[in-house]
Design an enzyme around this catalytic site. Structure first.
Site, PDB file in Angstrom:
ATOM      1  N   GLU A 248       0.822  -1.217   0.000  1.00 12.45           N
ATOM      2  CA  GLU A 248       0.000   0.000   0.000  1.00 12.45           C
ATOM      3  C   GLU A 248       0.856   1.267   0.000  1.00 12.45           C
ATOM      4  O   GLU A 248       0.891   2.023   0.989  1.00 12.45           O
ATOM      5  CB  GLU A 248      -0.963  -0.008   1.186  1.00 12.45           C
ATOM      6  CG  GLU A 248      -2.038  -1.072   1.049  1.00 12.45           C
ATOM      7  CD  GLU A 248      -3.145  -0.946   2.085  1.00 12.45           C
ATOM      8  OE1 GLU A 248      -2.930  -0.311   3.137  1.00 12.45           O
ATOM      9  OE2 GLU A 248      -4.225  -1.499   1.847  1.00 12.45           O
TER      10      GLU A 248
ATOM     11  N   GLU B 124      -6.435  -7.813  -0.557  1.00 10.94           N
ATOM     12  CA  GLU B 124      -6.879  -7.843   0.844  1.00 10.94           C
ATOM     13  C   GLU B 124      -8.337  -7.419   0.917  1.00 10.94           C
ATOM     14  O   GLU B 124      -8.749  -6.489   0.226  1.00 10.94           O
ATOM     15  CB  GLU B 124      -6.124  -6.806   1.685  1.00 10.94           C
ATOM     16  CG  GLU B 124      -4.650  -6.993   1.836  1.00 10.94           C
ATOM     17  CD  GLU B 124      -4.055  -5.853   2.684  1.00 10.94           C
ATOM     18  OE1 GLU B 124      -4.802  -5.168   3.397  1.00 10.94           O
ATOM     19  OE2 GLU B 124      -2.840  -5.656   2.603  1.00 10.94           O
TER      20      GLU B 124
HETATM   21  C1  GLA Z   1      -4.150  -2.405   4.959  1.00 12.36           C
HETATM   22  C2  GLA Z   1      -2.779  -3.041   5.097  1.00 12.36           C
HETATM   23  C3  GLA Z   1      -2.778  -4.253   5.956  1.00 12.36           C
HETATM   24  C4  GLA Z   1      -3.653  -4.041   7.165  1.00 12.36           C
HETATM   25  C5  GLA Z   1      -5.041  -3.695   6.716  1.00 12.36           C
HETATM   26  C6  GLA Z   1      -6.017  -3.524   7.877  1.00 12.36           C
HETATM   27  O1  GLA Z   1      -4.875  -2.863   3.922  1.00 12.36           O
HETATM   28  O2  GLA Z   1      -2.186  -3.350   3.859  1.00 12.36           O
HETATM   29  O3  GLA Z   1      -1.443  -4.498   6.351  1.00 12.36           O
HETATM   30  O4  GLA Z   1      -3.130  -3.010   7.921  1.00 12.36           O
HETATM   31  O5  GLA Z   1      -4.996  -2.469   6.053  1.00 12.36           O
HETATM   32  O6  GLA Z   1      -7.320  -3.269   7.425  1.00 12.36           O
END
Ligand code: GLA
Length: 639
Positions: free
Chosen positions: A144, A298
């Site tokens: 991210e 995710e």
């Molecule tokens: C992001 C991050 C993860 C985690 C999630 C929690 O997507 O990439 O590592 O912190 O948020 O929702």
């Protein structure tokens, strides 16, 4: 052929005994891929230059032995404490000039050279060591980008910002011109006078702030490219990085998506209409990859930990969420994270294996989802096609974040969401497109609050309508060019001719609404518009046009001068869709999403997601599909 299923796997948080159980449970759930190494930098390089790979070898070998693929991450999103202690100058600086400290994640300045040197060193170690590992399927570069540190106002950033500006404008005359520095005595006579926009006594220069956001976005893309170049020396496996299409807007994803091999995104339920936001995030991910299958890297099995009040998902909600992403073109459905942590900042975030263990709603649904995706393998590689697009542009969003504008009540993201939601309610499958991109394949293009419209984007829209396209344009679109310079002669200066309208002045509504002759209500905004040839379909009580429709070339342009209530908007969207010849893939009650995935050879499926508490019937041209309350039905259309 399989739909990818799994999640982030962080074995470093657990004792070795748990790893064997993890493998057994992953197989039981149908997991076939996990992301590893995302937050492992401190374990892989406990001291600067001293690497410990034995434990990670073991993890990857275990995965390979169990037939589970690895999406191998570079751990560069979370530098270890030794990095912060040794190179304190590489820490992030916030927009008030405060140097932030270590103890969380993404605690680095993306413009720091020493950060990049250290990030590339660990990347090289991993790439060299694991390029030929049998578990390796895909590289997960960083995590991210810019989630917490998209803009760091450091000295290093200022230095690189100056270089970036020189590349963009050539000389100071170009910069002064673009930023309109004749105003308020801001003309620069040396590059050394230019800074990242730290706090000022009053309103800062909009051109400077906009370019700073462009620079900061581009910096992150360059950091990705630097890691990618190192990996490429050793491996020819595809590279991705997880975007945040439904939430964050600090990085220009049109630019970023051009350099990844496959688009992946993360999505978490937010807002009052979470499944509309989910659909948008998914449509956007698909659009960034030009329609190719994408990876849901995710999402959550249940509650997250970062929303104040973290709602657990209702029974079967997770299944609906996962399959709604799949419906919109994801060929991989993954979660953050495999096992819910028992310590650390995210211990209240759900996982595939919850704190409660396997005797739980979450685990049973995780297994059911794995089995269902297993049954859907023949859809792998099938595509979603859309003949409607809604425009989204980052500089437009960034320009409208500036404090000095006609009304701060107008939030471009909220306008976008309202128009996307209207298309969603109408059951119209929608792509997200960039204003300068190829629009020729679309019958209908929605233009929500596209204040900043470049000369190239304006020419593109004009060509599109001239050639027979239909547009639906909201107020505050086509007002300023790429340098945030107003197009003169009456609003919206960039596309007045296309819309057949000319507005002399804006009248933002202050604690008021405007009644429409048709019976609806306008909110937030009104303007003194005059038709210069467009048909007036609706007016305010005093006769000022509220909805105008113009024939331009072979096409049709709808323009609104206020933001109508949802029912009125639905009516307008239906009219524009009617003009354009756009229709949903099937007839379904409100709250039931229907999307078609199809292979080139003609095999196709309707994926019907029933978000309501009532059983529903979905009617397509040749079938009636029964979709029980809260369930997802994948209906095969071909023989
Ligand atoms: C992001 C991050 C993860 C985690 C999630 C929690 O997507 O990439 O590592 O912190 O948020 O929702």
């Amino acid at each position: 052929m399989a739909i990818v299923y799994g999640g982030d796997y962080n074995p470093e948080q657990w004792p070795r005994e748990t790893w064997a159980e993890d493998m057994r449970l992953m197989r039981e759930a149908g997991v076939n891929r996990v992301s590893v190494g995302i937050f492992s930098w401190a374990q892989l390089e406990p001291e600067e230059g001293r690497y410990e790979f034995a434990w990670f070898d073991e993890v990857l070998d275990l995965l390979a032995a169990n037939g589970i693929e690895a999406c191998l991450a570079t751990p560069t999103a979370s530098p270890p404490p030794w990095f912060a202690a040794t190179y304190p100058e590489a820490g992030m600086v916030d927009d008030e000039g405060r140097q932030l400290t270590h103890g969380s994640r993404q605690g680095f300045d993306p413009s720091s050279d020493v950060y990049l040197v250290k990030a590339l060193a660990i990347t090289e170690q991993l790439a060299r060591r694991y390029a030929d590992h049998p578990a390796l399927a895909l590289w997960h570069v960083h995590n991210e980008y810019g989630c917490h540190n998209a803009r760091s106002y450091s000295g290093a950033a200022t230095a690189k910002f100056r270089v970036w500006l020189r590349e963009r404008y050539g000389d100071l005359d170009g910069l002064n011109d673009a930023w309109g520095t004749a105003f308020w005595s801001q003309a620069y006579s040396s590059w050394d006078q230019v800074y990242a926009p730290l706090p000022t006594p009053t309103i800062p220069n909009p051109g400077q702030v906009l370019d700073w956001k462009r620079y900061s976005s581009n910096r992150l893309v360059r950091n990705y490219l630097a890691e990618a170049e190192v990996i490429r020396k050793y491996s020819d496996k595809p590279l991705t990085t997880n975007f945040m299409t439904g939430s964050h807007a600090d990085i220009d994803l049109w630019e970023f998506s051009e350099v990844v091999d496959v688009v992946s995104t993360d999505h978490y339920l937010v807002g009052e209409d979470p499944h509309v936001n989910l659909a948008f995030a998914a449509d956007y991910a698909r659009s960034l990859g030009a329609g190719k299958p994408w990876i849901l890297m995710e999402h959550s099995t249940s509650a997250v930990n970062w929303q104040g009040r973290n709602r657990a998902k209702a029974p079967r909600e997770m299944l609906r969420n996962s399959l709604a992403h799949f419906a919109r073109g994801a060929d991989a459905v993954m979660f953050f994270q495999w096992r819910a942590s028992k310590q650390g900042a995210e211990k209240w975030h759900s996982g595939m294996v919850p704190h409660a263990g396997t005797d739980s709603k979450i685990w049973r649904e995780v297994c059911e989802l794995g089995a269902r995706l297993g049954d859907l393998a023949e859809l792998e590689g099938s595509r979603v096609s859309a003949d409607t697009a809604i425009l989204w542009d980052f500089p437009n969003r960034w320009a409208q974040e500036h404090e000095a504008r006609p009304t701060t009540d107008l939030d471009p993201q909220a306008v976008f969401n309202d128009y996307y939601a209207a298309l969603w309610r109408a059951g119209i499958t929608t792509d997200v497109a960039e204003p300068e991109g190829d629009l020729t394949g679309y019958k209908l293009v929605v233009v929500p609050a596209l204040y900043l419209l470049s000369h190239k984007g304006a020419a593109n829209l004009r060509r599109y309508v001239e050639g027979g396209g239909t547009v639906l344009v909201t107020p505050y679109s086509g007002i300023a060019d790429e340098t945030d310079t107003v197009y003169l002669g009456g609003y919206p200066g960039a596309i007045r001719d296309v819309l057949g309208v000319r507005t002399e002045e804006f009248y933002p509504l202050v604690d008021a609404t405007v009644a429409l002759a048709s019976g609806g209500t306008g909110t937030l905004w009104s303007e003194a518009a005059e038709s210069t040839g467009a048909e007036v379909r609706d007016t305010y009580a005093d006769g000022t046009p509220a909805w105008l429709v113009n024939r331009f070339g072979e096409g049709t342009a709808h323009y609104l001068t206020t933001f109508p209530d949802a029912a009125t908007l639905d009516r307008i969207v239906a009219a524009a869709a009617g003009d354009a010849g756009v229709a949903p893939v099937a007839e379904a009650p409100t709250g039931v999403e229907v999307v078609r995935r199809a292979h080139e050879d003609g095999r196709s499926w309707l994926i019907c997601v029933n978000h309501t508490e009532a059983d529903a019937k979905v009617k397509s041209a040749d079938a009636v599909v029964e979709v029980p309350a809260g369930e997802v039905v994948v209906h095969r259309e071909h023989a």
